[in-house]
Structures are given as C-alpha cells and as structure tokens.
Design a protein around this motif. Structure first.
Motif, PDB file in Angstrom:
ATOM      1  N   ASP B  77      31.254  59.521  39.241  1.00 56.63           N
ATOM      2  CA  ASP B  77      29.888  58.537  39.113  1.00 56.63           C
ATOM      3  C   ASP B  77      30.173  57.643  40.340  1.00 56.63           C
ATOM      4  O   ASP B  77      31.249  57.462  41.182  1.00 56.63           O
ATOM      5  CB  ASP B  77      29.646  57.875  37.929  1.00 56.63           C
ATOM      6  CG  ASP B  77      27.920  57.909  37.616  1.00 56.63           C
ATOM      7  OD1 ASP B  77      27.458  57.702  38.612  1.00 56.63           O
ATOM      8  OD2 ASP B  77      27.491  57.876  36.632  1.00 56.63           O
ATOM      9  N   ARG B  78      29.104  56.868  40.721  1.00 52.86           N
ATOM     10  CA  ARG B  78      29.156  55.946  41.713  1.00 52.86           C
ATOM     11  C   ARG B  78      30.181  54.764  41.498  1.00 52.86           C
ATOM     12  O   ARG B  78      30.583  54.325  42.546  1.00 52.86           O
ATOM     13  CB  ARG B  78      27.999  55.435  42.037  1.00 52.86           C
ATOM     14  CG  ARG B  78      26.728  56.616  42.574  1.00 52.86           C
ATOM     15  CD  ARG B  78      25.809  55.830  43.161  1.00 52.86           C
ATOM     16  NE  ARG B  78      25.135  54.712  42.385  1.00 52.86           N
ATOM     17  CZ  ARG B  78      24.252  54.869  41.375  1.00 52.86           C
ATOM     18  NH1 ARG B  78      23.727  56.177  41.185  1.00 52.86           N
ATOM     19  NH2 ARG B  78      23.692  54.028  41.109  1.00 52.86           N
ATOM     20  N   SER B  79      30.491  54.492  40.162  1.00 53.67           N
ATOM     21  CA  SER B  79      31.453  53.292  40.066  1.00 53.67           C
ATOM     22  C   SER B  79      31.983  53.464  38.706  1.00 53.67           C
ATOM     23  O   SER B  79      31.802  54.319  37.987  1.00 53.67           O
ATOM     24  CB  SER B  79      30.389  52.147  39.977  1.00 53.67           C
ATOM     25  OG  SER B  79      29.545  52.297  38.629  1.00 53.67           O
ATOM     26  N   ALA B  80      33.285  52.655  38.522  1.00 48.08           N
ATOM     27  CA  ALA B  80      33.977  52.909  37.343  1.00 48.08           C
ATOM     28  C   ALA B  80      34.833  51.669  37.265  1.00 48.08           C
ATOM     29  O   ALA B  80      35.190  50.786  38.262  1.00 48.08           O
ATOM     30  CB  ALA B  80      35.131  54.025  37.542  1.00 48.08           C
ATOM     31  N   LEU B  81      34.803  51.271  36.009  1.00 52.13           N
ATOM     32  CA  LEU B  81      35.548  50.008  35.589  1.00 52.13           C
ATOM     33  C   LEU B  81      36.476  50.552  34.522  1.00 52.13           C
ATOM     34  O   LEU B  81      36.075  51.065  33.679  1.00 52.13           O
ATOM     35  CB  LEU B  81      34.455  49.104  34.839  1.00 52.13           C
ATOM     36  CG  LEU B  81      35.314  47.705  34.551  1.00 52.13           C
ATOM     37  CD1 LEU B  81      35.833  46.933  35.843  1.00 52.13           C
ATOM     38  CD2 LEU B  81      34.282  46.878  33.758  1.00 52.13           C
ATOM     39  N   VAL B  82      37.888  50.405  34.706  1.00 51.48           N
ATOM     40  CA  VAL B  82      38.975  50.943  33.894  1.00 51.48           C
ATOM     41  C   VAL B  82      39.759  49.894  33.339  1.00 51.48           C
ATOM     42  O   VAL B  82      40.363  48.952  34.415  1.00 51.48           O
ATOM     43  CB  VAL B  82      39.781  52.010  34.611  1.00 51.48           C
ATOM     44  CG1 VAL B  82      40.580  52.327  33.647  1.00 51.48           C
ATOM     45  CG2 VAL B  82      38.708  53.230  34.815  1.00 51.48           C
ATOM     46  N   ALA B  83      39.855  49.743  32.129  1.00 52.17           N
ATOM     47  CA  ALA B  83      40.854  48.802  31.689  1.00 52.17           C
ATOM     48  C   ALA B  83      41.835  49.489  31.107  1.00 52.17           C
ATOM     49  O   ALA B  83      41.850  50.504  30.284  1.00 52.17           O
ATOM     50  CB  ALA B  83      40.233  47.732  30.422  1.00 52.17           C
TER      51      ALA B  83
END
Lengths: 582, 138
Positions: B77-83
C-alpha cells in the motif's frame, strides 16, 4: 462318593511332594557372600600367548605379534556419539545396570585398566609428585647440545610438538599455546592425579631447556587432525618454540615419556577388543571406566574421548610370544580450563556437550530465563591463562565432556561413589604435590589451582557421600570391627551431622543394636557380640554368618558388612560389603 | 534467509512520487547475558506527486524485510506503520549468541505477527501469522 484322582493330578501331586524339601531349603535365607578370599586381582594382568596372523613369523623381541591396531576416526567418533548413537539407542531396551568388574568389597580388582594405589596402600605427597615417572629416565635440561634428537612430528592434538629421542628413550614434547603454561602444566598435573588414583598414565613432566639441546632430523612431517600433513623443518620448529611458554632463555614444554610396549591405538568406550582374550568385560560395564567420569569432572578433562586413550601390548619378558594389553589415559592437556577460539565453547566446557540437544532444547523452550553456568563463567584475576576453570557452578553429577561418552553415560551412583572414595584419599598435601609438578612460574597460580582443586573435591565428596555410605576399609581385631568414615575424615559435612548407629544380626535371627564408638581420623568401631557356636561347626556354616549395618546418619544409606564369626582364635572375617541406598 | 531485492519495473511515464521512512527503536539486555528485548516502530510512506503510483513502487512488507513471516508482495500500500517487539536469547554458541568476535551467529526465529487494515479503513486486524525460520548474520 470316593476320591478318584486323574492321572495328571496324581503326577502333579507326586512332583510337589518330591520338590517339597528343596522348596523348604529355598525359603531359608542363604549367605550372600561365601567364606573365601576376596578377588583383588583380575586375570587380565596375566600374559597369554598371541598367535601371529597372516603367516607372520614367530614373535621377535623388538617386533612382537600383537592384537590388531585400532585407528580411531576423529570426526566419526564425535558424530557417532553425538548424533547416531543417541538416535540408535533411543528405542533400544538397554538398561545400564551395575558394573560387572566389582568384587565382594564393592571395589574393582586390580587389572590392566586400573590398579588401586592411593586408596589401597596410601601414598606420600612425594610419591604423588613423582607419580608415573618414578624410577624411569627423564630428560635433563643440562644434557649436551644436540643430544635431544627430534625424530618425529607430533601428529594430531590441539597443541603442536615433536618427538625427541635421548639415550634410547623417546619423549613426546608438547608445546603450550596462548594460555601460558596451562597446557603443559595440565598434562603433568593431571597425569599424576590419574596415576595416583589407579589408572595408568604416562610420565608427563615439565622441562625447561635450551634450544641448542635439540637436533632436528631432516624430512619430518606432522599430520594434523584434518587437512594435509605439514613439514617439520627448522622454520616449523622455530614457530613451535616461539609460541610455547618461556622462562628467560629457556623454552618450556611437557615431555611425555613414550609408553612401554607396542602401541595398539586407543581403547574404545564400549564392547571388547575381539582379539584380546583377556578383555571379557564390555568396556561400558567396567566400573573403573565409568567412575573415570568423576575424575574427569574433578579436573575438567572434558576431552575425555577415546582418541585420548591408548592400548599397548606389553610383551612378556620371559616369552616373546606372550603378553597382555595395557590400557592408558593420555593427552590430559585440556584439563584445568582449556580455551577454544570460540568463547562460547570455552564457557561451556564441562557444563554441556559441544552440540547438546538437551541444553539447546531447554534453553529454547524456557526463553533463556534460567541462568546457565556458561552465562556467568568468569576467568580469575591472576590466573586468566586457566580460562574458566573454577569451582563456581561445578555440579559433579551434571558434568559433561566434549560429547557423550558411552561408558560415562552408563555410570551409576555406585560407580560415581567408588571414584569419590578414591578422590577422598587425596589430602591437600597430595593435591599440592601434584600441582607442584606443573612447575608454574606464578606462586599465586600454584596456590590458586590447589585451592580450586580442593574446593571441587569438596563438592564431589559432598554430592556422592550423601546417598551411599562413605564407610570403608573394614578391619577386624578379634570381635572388634572398625571402618573408616571418609566423609568425617575429610570434614565433608559438619561434625554435628555424624551420629553412628549399628545393628548386628545372624542370617536368620533378629537384629541387635550395638554401641558404636567414633574415633579420630574417621575411625568407627564396634564390638560384635561373641557367639557360642561350637568349634565343631564348619567355618562356612550359615549359623556363623553375621550381617552388620552401620549408619553415620550424614549419608542416607548404611554400610552393610557381611562376615563369618569363626570363633577363637580366628575371630571374625569380613567377606563382603554392600552400600544400599537405604 | 537470503535477501534478494524484488525486480522493479520501469515506472510509467508521467509518474512522480516521494518516498519517506523512519525507524525509532530501543533495545535492552535484561540480564547482561544476551537476553535482549527490543521495541521498534517503523513508518514508511510513498507520497504521490504526479500520476498514479504503480504497486511495485509502493511500500511492501513481508519477505525478509519488515513483517517477516508474511509472504512478500501480499501487503502492499502507500504507507505502512510497523511496530516490532523482539526478544532474543542465546540457545547455543552459534544460535543467536553474540560470539567472541562480536558478530552475531545464526538464529532460530519464532515470529508472531498481525497485520491490520489501513488506518483510514479502521485498522482492523485482517491477518495473523505464525512462522518459524532461521537467519544468519544480522
């Protein structure tokens, strides 16, 4: 209606009647030990004829016919014992059981594997220090220039070296590595411990020598554990001398006197040697080999694999066609903290196998939460060259070698306790004498190593005297029976832990308590009740049989003494000892 | 697990985009003996400047990069936030132990991960993965 038995019933009844007297006899308790001399020497020390193979001519003095040599594969032995054997044995019904070469006194008869020394006759500290070198030739650093002729490279092994010949005797010279003085000291010290205990070990001694005393024979090679052979030329010799420890202008190496007899390669930790008729007890069932696990644990001789052993054919002096096989422990230089290039292995030596699936699995499923000994292993200030050798986290029963040893793995509590009774005979003076043989430059290290050995010894005694009785050495004077409590004589437990009780019973009578007197140096004595058996009763009659149980209450199990009361003037004769768990 | 960059197709004419990303993390050796817990947050963004962004230029998770255990190319996708919460502990000399030369050895990994829908779609957990694998090196 009358009773009309069938022929089958009649036959059964007749058989029962016929067997009735035997059944009654079986019901009566029988002496466990016969009235006879305890076997204290194995017949495997006796020479036997060995027929030459393949049409070889009759034996010569300098080239005897002998059992076939065995060459042990460095890689296969590790792979087999680490992977293949555990898998193969997983489904096998192969219970260990107790060792086979144990006599009526719960000891091993002297044999070509083990001859009791310090535990049988006692040894002075000087005798321990001289150890296997006593009476034989040794290299003298004052020998003339060029008199030590290098005639062979040192094949295999972790430390480089070469063989020298001097006045007809060969010596394998072993160099030190980055751990200054440790490897050479270890081989000299450990050999003295093994020898004093009873195993056969070479005369390994420390020598400081001038370079000029050496004379190199051209064209020599050194075989490595893996890889091609290397030349042993002047440059290679200089490299060995450059790396070994030094004291001033003198080079320090361990000189291992060549073993007597014809080398036959290592012994195996299982099965028997097919071509040695003296070798009748499977090695994995020998107490002297099983108990060697505790000795290895004491010294942290983790490299206690078959490659570090040797069989030699000891030719009879009277008949060159006869002889026997002698079994040796060699190459003990890994003891006392040998380090490998991979620090993780150095930390684990003695605590886990190199590839220890049990430890790996346990650490994996416990997320590393339990602390492991190798996590906190530390070198000692001032004795860094002894790596991680220490008494910290030393748990004798958990000690492990480099990889599983099929004999050590079958050791029982009785085997370990046997070895512990031997280790208990080493006093601090004995230990210091053995360490002295390492000729360490640092007095601190000499004292430190003695202290660590004594502490590890205490931990061994504390563990293996807890379950089985440490009482031993029965001596009888008329009707007074004395034994030695090794736990008390070594102050293994607090003095308040010892409280002695004993009872005596005839073979089919009730037990009677008898008072016990604790004397100095661990002596424990009691008076056996005098019997009124008529002199006409045969000496071996069961009515003369006595069973004495002695508890020290610091250990869980008693010493059970089996004896015959022979009356006057012979008194009581001890014929057997047992150490049950309860 | 070898890192092999995915083939990139040539961008379409008239395409323009900016790529941004950042990582914040911290690690703590709980016992001083290589029991290491670490937490990191990684954000990546592909910002459209001109034209449509082809999927091969968008943020991709899974494979041998962020969100290991997910098949590479499934999370795009256009963005990702991964913890990432990680706990590492040694089980053998060569298995996640820090060796004497200070290089990491190999590791056995147990990965538990959950992926959500994009933030603007409610961040519902839409996929869950459990996988076991090994790696060598850092």
């Amino acid at each position: 209606m009358g009773f009309n038995p069938s022929p089958r019933f009649a036959l059964s009844a007749a058989l029962l009647l016929a067997l009735a007297p035997f059944a009654a006899g079986c019901g009566a308790p029988q002496p466990k030990f016969a009235l006879r001399v305890v076997v204290d020497r194995d017949k495997d020390l006796e020479d036997h004829k060995f027929a030459c193979r393949d049409g070889k001519p009759a034996a010569k003095v300098d080239d005897p016919c002998a059992p076939e040599s065995y060459e042990s594969s460095f890689a296969w032995d590790a792979a087999d014992n680490t992977v293949f054997r555990p898998v193969a044995k997983f489904f096998a019904v192969d219970p260990g059981g107790e060792a086979k070469n144990v006599n009526a006194f719960d000891e091993t008869p002297d044999s070509s594997w083990f001859t009791a020394r310090i535990s049988a006759k006692g040894m002075t500290p000087d005798e321990v220090a001289n150890g296997p070198c006593l009476g034989g030739p040794e290299l003298d650093p004052e020998d003339a220039d060029g008199s030590w002729v290098i005639d062979h490279g040192k094949d295999n092994g972790a430390n480089p070296g070469f063989r020298v010949k001097h006045k007809g005797t060969k010596y394998m010279m072993k160099a030190d590595d980055a751990q200054v003085e440790r490897a050479s000291a270890a081989t000299a010290i450990a050999a003295r411990f093994y020898f004093a205990a009873g195993w056969f070990a070479p005369c390994d001694s420390i020598v400081y020598f001038r370079k000029s005393v050496l004379k190199l024979t051209p064209g020599l090679e050194i075989k490595a554990n893996v890889g091609p052979s290397k030349k042993l030329d002047q440059k290679a010799l200089d490299d060995i001398l450059e790396k070994t420890s030094k004291r001033g202008d003198l080079f320090r190496m361990a000189a291992s006197r060549w073993l007597p007899g014809k080398p036959l390669g290592p012994f195996r930790y299982e099965s028997v040697r097919d071509d040695d008729p003296n070798d009748v007890i499977p090695h994995q069932d020998r107490r002297d080999l099983r108990g060697a696990r505790v000795m290895a644990a004491w010294l942290n001789h983790f490299d206690s694999r078959e490659q570090n052993s040797m069989d030699t054919w000891m030719q009879s002096e009277k008949d060159p066609e006869s002889g026997h096989v002698q079994h040796w422990y060699i190459d003990l230089g890994d003891s006392f903290g040998s380090e490998w290039s991979e620090d993780g292995f150095s930390r684990r030596h003695g605590h886990s196998y190199l590839l220890d699936f049990e430890a790996i699995g346990a650490d994996f499923i416990t997320f590393g939460i339990p602390k492991r000994p190798w996590d906190e292993a530390q070198r000692t200030d001032g004795a860094e060259n002894f790596g991680y050798y220490s008494a910290r986290d030393f748990a004798p029963e958990d000690w492990k070698g480099e990889y599983p040893n099929p004999t050590f793995s079958r050791a029982t509590e009785h085997d370990d306790a046997w070895a512990t009774r031997i280790i208990a005979r080493f006093t601090e003076a004995h230990v210091a004498a053995a360490v002295w043989a390492g000729k360490l430059t640092s007095d601190f290290q000499t004292q430190w190593l003695t202290r660590i050995l004594m502490e590890r010894r205490r931990l061994i005694l504390h563990r293996y005297f807890a379950k089985l009785s440490p009482l031993t050495d029965p001596k009888v004077n008329d009707h007074e029976l004395c034994v030695t409590d090794l736990a008390r004589s070594t102050a293994t437990y607090d003095a308040s832990a010892f409280a002695y009780t004993a009872d005596v019973r005839p073979i089919d009578g009730a037990a009677v308590s008898v008072p016990v007197e604790a004397r100095g140096e661990g002596a424990v004595c009691l008076q056996l009740p005098a019997s009124d058996i008529a002199a006409s009763v045969p000496p071996s009659d069961r009515s003369r049989y006595r069973i004495v149980r002695i508890y020290n209450h610091a250990s869980r199990g008693p010493l059970v003494v089996h004896a015959y009361d022979l009356g006057a003037p012979d008194g009581v004769r001890v014929v057997g000892l047992e150490r049950p768990f309860h | 697990m070898m890192h092999r960059p995915a083939p990139r197709l040539s961008p379409p004419p008239g395409f323009g985009a900016g790529f941004m990303g950042g990582l914040v993390g911290a690690a703590l050796d709980l016992t001083g003996q290589q029991r290491i817990v670490s937490l990191s947050v990684n954000a990546e963004l592909t910002d459209r400047l001109q034209g449509d962004i082809p999927f091969v230029e968008q943020v991709t998770l899974g494979g041998d990069v962020l969100m290991r255990g997910f098949l590479r190319g499934r999370l795009v996708d256009r963005s990702a936030l991964v913890a990432t919460l990680e706990y590492a502990w040694p089980i053998w000399v060569y298995l996640d132990g820090v060796r004497s030369n200070q290089k990491r050895g190999s590791g056995i990994e147990v990965l538990v991960a959950a992926g959500t829908d994009p933030i603007d779609e409610g961040t519902h957990i839409s996929s869950f993965r459990f996988s076991i694998g090994t790696h060598h090196g850092l």
